[in-house]
Scaffold this motif. Structure first.
Motif, PDB file in Angstrom:
ATOM      1  N   GLU A  78      42.702  46.341  50.931  1.00 16.11           N
ATOM      2  CA  GLU A  78      42.470  45.578  49.705  1.00 16.11           C
ATOM      3  C   GLU A  78      41.496  46.295  48.761  1.00 16.11           C
ATOM      4  N   TRP A  79      40.741  47.255  49.270  1.00 16.14           N
ATOM      5  CA  TRP A  79      39.735  47.945  48.464  1.00 16.14           C
ATOM      6  C   TRP A  79      40.309  48.671  47.251  1.00 16.14           C
ATOM      7  N   PRO A  80      41.358  49.479  47.362  1.00 14.69           N
ATOM      8  CA  PRO A  80      41.834  50.200  46.168  1.00 14.69           C
ATOM      9  C   PRO A  80      42.193  49.286  44.996  1.00 14.69           C
ATOM     10  N   ALA A  81      42.861  48.177  45.270  1.00 12.96           N
ATOM     11  CA  ALA A  81      43.221  47.250  44.188  1.00 12.96           C
ATOM     12  C   ALA A  81      41.964  46.608  43.595  1.00 12.96           C
ATOM     13  N   LEU A  82      41.017  46.227  44.449  1.00 12.90           N
ATOM     14  CA  LEU A  82      39.770  45.637  43.963  1.00 12.90           C
ATOM     15  C   LEU A  82      38.970  46.658  43.169  1.00 12.90           C
ATOM     16  N   ARG A  83      38.869  47.880  43.689  1.00 18.94           N
ATOM     17  CA  ARG A  83      38.153  48.951  42.992  1.00 18.94           C
ATOM     18  C   ARG A  83      38.738  49.175  41.603  1.00 18.94           C
ATOM     19  N   ASP A  84      40.060  49.239  41.520  1.00 20.27           N
ATOM     20  CA  ASP A  84      40.711  49.479  40.232  1.00 20.27           C
ATOM     21  C   ASP A  84      40.503  48.308  39.275  1.00 20.27           C
ATOM     22  N   ALA A  85      40.549  47.082  39.790  1.00 23.87           N
ATOM     23  CA  ALA A  85      40.318  45.902  38.947  1.00 23.87           C
ATOM     24  C   ALA A  85      38.879  45.882  38.439  1.00 23.87           C
ATOM     25  N   LEU A  86      37.925  46.193  39.315  1.00 24.50           N
ATOM     26  CA  LEU A  86      36.520  46.251  38.891  1.00 24.50           C
ATOM     27  C   LEU A  86      36.304  47.362  37.873  1.00 24.50           C
ATOM     28  N   ALA A  87      36.920  48.514  38.094  1.00 29.57           N
ATOM     29  CA  ALA A  87      36.786  49.630  37.144  1.00 29.57           C
ATOM     30  C   ALA A  87      37.303  49.224  35.775  1.00 29.57           C
ATOM     31  N   ARG A  88      38.449  48.534  35.730  1.00 26.62           N
ATOM     32  CA  ARG A  88      38.983  48.067  34.438  1.00 26.62           C
ATOM     33  C   ARG A  88      38.016  47.089  33.773  1.00 26.62           C
ATOM     34  N   ARG A  89      37.518  46.151  34.562  1.00 25.95           N
ATOM     35  CA  ARG A  89      36.603  45.141  34.004  1.00 25.95           C
ATOM     36  C   ARG A  89      35.337  45.795  33.459  1.00 25.95           C
ATOM     37  N   PHE A  90      34.758  46.712  34.231  1.00 26.28           N
ATOM     38  CA  PHE A  90      33.522  47.347  33.793  1.00 26.28           C
ATOM     39  C   PHE A  90      33.770  48.258  32.596  1.00 26.28           C
ATOM     40  N   ARG A  91      34.899  48.951  32.555  1.00 24.20           N
ATOM     41  CA  ARG A  91      35.213  49.798  31.397  1.00 24.20           C
ATOM     42  C   ARG A  91      35.432  48.954  30.147  1.00 24.20           C
ATOM     43  N   GLU A  92      36.074  47.792  30.297  1.00 23.80           N
ATOM     44  CA  GLU A  92      36.228  46.879  29.160  1.00 23.80           C
ATOM     45  C   GLU A  92      34.861  46.426  28.658  1.00 23.80           C
ATOM     46  N   SER A  93      33.964  46.119  29.586  1.00 23.25           N
ATOM     47  CA  SER A  93      32.605  45.710  29.198  1.00 23.25           C
ATOM     48  C   SER A  93      31.897  46.842  28.459  1.00 23.25           C
TER      49      SER A  93
END
Length: 122
Positions: A78-93
């Motif tokens: 589950e880590w790769p999908a979570l990592r990618d979702a967090l990366a998108r969220r933080f980059r949007e921020s």
């Protein structure tokens, strides 16, 4: 949590940028605590330009997952999908933060001028 931001974005960030990402994600803390945590971390390193960095790569991710239970140990897939979702969220921020920093602030005069300043009731 600052370590997670640095690890998922994969780029060095200032403490102010980290703070913005954390607050945009709903994480609440004392800003002084963040700076102390950055200084005391064995995994986060300061750069000479005032930014903070975290190691990248498979070994750094494995260490992160061992030390911070982001996903259950029994479900590492589950880590790769979570990592990618967090990366998108933080980059949007970070993109929103950069846009806000580019907008010039309205000039204001020192002191109060009740006659020309808008109020909550106007």
């Amino acid at each position: 949590m600052g370590r997670l931001v640095l690890a998922t974005t994969g780029e060095p960030l200032t403490a102010a940028a980290l703070e913005y990402c954390l607050k945009a994600s709903g994480y609440r803390y004392n800003p002084a605590s963040l700076k102390n945590a950055l200084r005391q971390s064995a995994h986060i390193a300061p750069l000479v330009d005032g930014r903070w960095t975290h190691p990248v790569g498979d070994e750094a991710e494995h260490r992160l997952l061992r030390e911070i239970r982001v996903v259950p140990p029994s479900r590492p897939w589950e880590w790769p999908a979570l990592r990618d979702a967090l990366a998108r969220r933080f980059r949007e921020s970070l993109t929103k933060r950069e846009a806000r920093l580019r907008v010039p602030m309205r000039p204001c005069r020192p002191g109060l001028d009740w006659g020309s300043q808008p109020t909550l009731w106007s």
